[in-house]
Scaffold this active site. Structure first.
Site, short mmCIF file in Angstrom:
data_model
loop_
_atom_site.label_atom_id
_atom_site.label_comp_id
_atom_site.label_asym_id
_atom_site.label_seq_id
_atom_site.Cartn_x
_atom_site.Cartn_y
_atom_site.Cartn_z
N ASP A 110 -43.66 -24.37 -30.87
CA ASP A 110 -42.96 -23.59 -30.43
C ASP A 110 -41.67 -23.11 -31.49
O ASP A 110 -41.23 -22.23 -31.07
CB ASP A 110 -42.17 -23.99 -29.03
N HIS A 125 -50.06 -28.83 -35.15
CA HIS A 125 -50.91 -28.12 -34.40
C HIS A 125 -50.60 -26.50 -34.55
O HIS A 125 -51.11 -25.75 -33.52
CB HIS A 125 -50.70 -28.71 -33.00
N PRO A 219 -38.35 -40.72 -21.84
CA PRO A 219 -37.97 -41.27 -20.56
C PRO A 219 -39.07 -42.12 -19.74
O PRO A 219 -38.73 -42.99 -19.00
CB PRO A 219 -37.74 -40.03 -19.53
N GLU A 220 -40.38 -42.10 -20.32
CA GLU A 220 -41.19 -42.67 -19.81
C GLU A 220 -41.94 -43.64 -20.89
O GLU A 220 -41.95 -43.38 -22.19
CB GLU A 220 -42.29 -41.94 -19.39
N1 APR Z 1 -36.73 -36.31 -23.84
C1 APR Z 1 -37.85 -37.06 -24.34
N2 APR Z 1 -39.17 -37.07 -23.95
C2 APR Z 1 -39.32 -36.47 -23.02
C3 APR Z 1 -38.56 -35.49 -22.08
C4 APR Z 1 -37.24 -35.39 -22.74
N3 APR Z 1 -36.34 -34.61 -22.16
N4 APR Z 1 -39.09 -34.94 -21.15
C5 APR Z 1 -40.22 -35.40 -21.23
N5 APR Z 1 -40.45 -36.23 -22.07
C6 APR Z 1 -41.73 -37.06 -22.55
C7 APR Z 1 -42.78 -37.09 -21.55
O1 APR Z 1 -42.27 -38.48 -20.94
C8 APR Z 1 -44.10 -37.48 -22.20
O2 APR Z 1 -44.20 -38.53 -22.76
O3 APR Z 1 -42.56 -36.21 -23.49
C9 APR Z 1 -43.84 -36.50 -23.35
C10 APR Z 1 -44.69 -35.19 -23.42
O4 APR Z 1 -45.99 -35.29 -23.54
P1 APR Z 1 -47.17 -34.49 -23.55
O5 APR Z 1 -46.84 -33.34 -22.42
O6 APR Z 1 -48.40 -35.23 -23.78
O7 APR Z 1 -46.98 -33.55 -25.02
P2 APR Z 1 -47.31 -34.32 -26.38
O8 APR Z 1 -47.37 -35.69 -26.52
O9 APR Z 1 -46.88 -33.50 -27.17
O10 APR Z 1 -48.72 -33.83 -26.41
C11 APR Z 1 -49.59 -33.72 -27.73
O11 APR Z 1 -51.38 -32.62 -26.53
O12 APR Z 1 -52.13 -30.88 -25.17
C12 APR Z 1 -52.03 -31.24 -26.62
O13 APR Z 1 -51.63 -29.71 -28.41
C13 APR Z 1 -50.95 -30.20 -27.22
O14 APR Z 1 -49.41 -30.76 -29.02
C14 APR Z 1 -49.77 -31.10 -27.72
C15 APR Z 1 -50.50 -32.72 -27.64
#
Ligand code: APR
Length: 252
Positions: A110, A125, A219-220
């Site tokens: 982004d 990515h 948070p998870e």
């Molecule tokens: N602050 C911190 N963490 C957060 C927040 C927040 N406000 N809101 C959500 N999260 C956490 C969620 O709990 C989750 O563990 O962010 C994480 C997002 O996980 P994904 O959606 O799987 O994103 P990401 O880990 O970046 O995915 C990796 O997967 O689909 C591909 O290319 C895509 O770059 C991406 C890669």
């Protein structure tokens, strides 16, 4: 001892282990942009809860329906351009004034780290604001063109967002720089990632195996939480400013 801390408990970070010359890595995923209003992928309301990733983020999907893919990325790009970096992104800029030898390794496309003024950013990515030829790989400037329409490169190849799709390799040089940074880092913040997508997800494990102190902010819980020295159940925009204040007070 269970390393899971809730955000309101005082954290027991060994601050005296670090100084302004410490090598620090900020490793981030979609969660750091969530408080900017940008959807993540695997949260209950995330992209992959609504769409089939293979139809939107793969060569097969682009071949089958390029308009669907180009419109999805254009929708995301427009939402991103409406969004602003949040306190999580701007805290990293504050930290980088403390830690002169720090880098940002992000899975996000982004561009919010750059807009927040973060330095030395490795985009594993790719970047949703850049386009390239699907055949020859040449970077194509679509600045004022309609990015929802399929364009062709001089070589005849289809023009697509310069992001890594499922089944594709990550940019080699960027990945090498990220692994090199992780080999020598003393402190890593792993922020807002579900730690499920490789090779990116390997980086915190690699840092840990090299003796880095690791603070996870999510948070998870994630598959990495048990390995983290501290895993904080909190939002990035809330936890990072708190950690910054702790380190800033220590380095005064
Ligand atoms: N602050 C911190 N963490 C957060 C927040 C927040 N406000 N809101 C959500 N999260 C956490 C969620 O709990 C989750 O563990 O962010 C994480 C997002 O996980 P994904 O959606 O799987 O994103 P990401 O880990 O970046 O995915 C990796 O997967 O689909 C591909 O290319 C895509 O770059 C991406 C890669």
């Amino acid at each position: 001892m269970d390393s899971i801390f809730h955000a309101m408990n005082p954290t027991s970070i060994p601050l005296d282990r670090f100084n302004r010359d410490s090598q620090v890595v900020f490793f981030t995923g979609a969660g750091i942009s969530a408080e900017s209003g940008i959807a993540t992928f695997r949260d209950p309301d995330g992209h992959w809860s609504k769409y089939d990733p293979m139809k939107l983020a793969s060569q097969a999907g682009f071949r089958e329906d390029p308009d669907l893919v180009l419109n999805w990325y254009a929708d995301r790009r427009e939402a991103i351009l409406q969004a602003q970096p949040n306190a999580g992104h701007t805290s990293i800029s504050d930290f980088q004034k403390l830690f002169k030898r720090s880098v940002v390794i992000t899975q996000n496309v982004d561009g919010l780290h750059e807009r927040a003024g973060n330095q030395t950013i490795y985009e594993l990515h790719g970047n949703i604001h850049r386009h390239k030829c699907n055949s020859c790989g040449k970077i194509i400037n679509l600045a004022n063109e309609n990015m929802r329409e399929l364009k062709r490169c001089d070589c005849g190849g289809r023009v697509r967002p310069d992001v890594v799709w499922f089944g594709e390799s990550l940019p080699r040089e960027t990945l090498n720089r990220a692994f090199n940074a992780v080999q020598s880092c003393e402190l890593m913040f792993s922020i807002g990632t579900s730690a499920q997508i490789y090779p990116a997800a390997q980086l915190p494990f690699e840092a840990k195996s090299r003796g880095a102190y690791i603070i996870e902010i999510n948070p998870e819980p994630t598959p990495f939480s048990r390995k983290a020295d501290v895993s904080v159940r909190d939002d990035a925009g809330s936890a990072l400013p708190k950690f910054y204040e702790e380190f800033h007070a220590q380095f005064k």
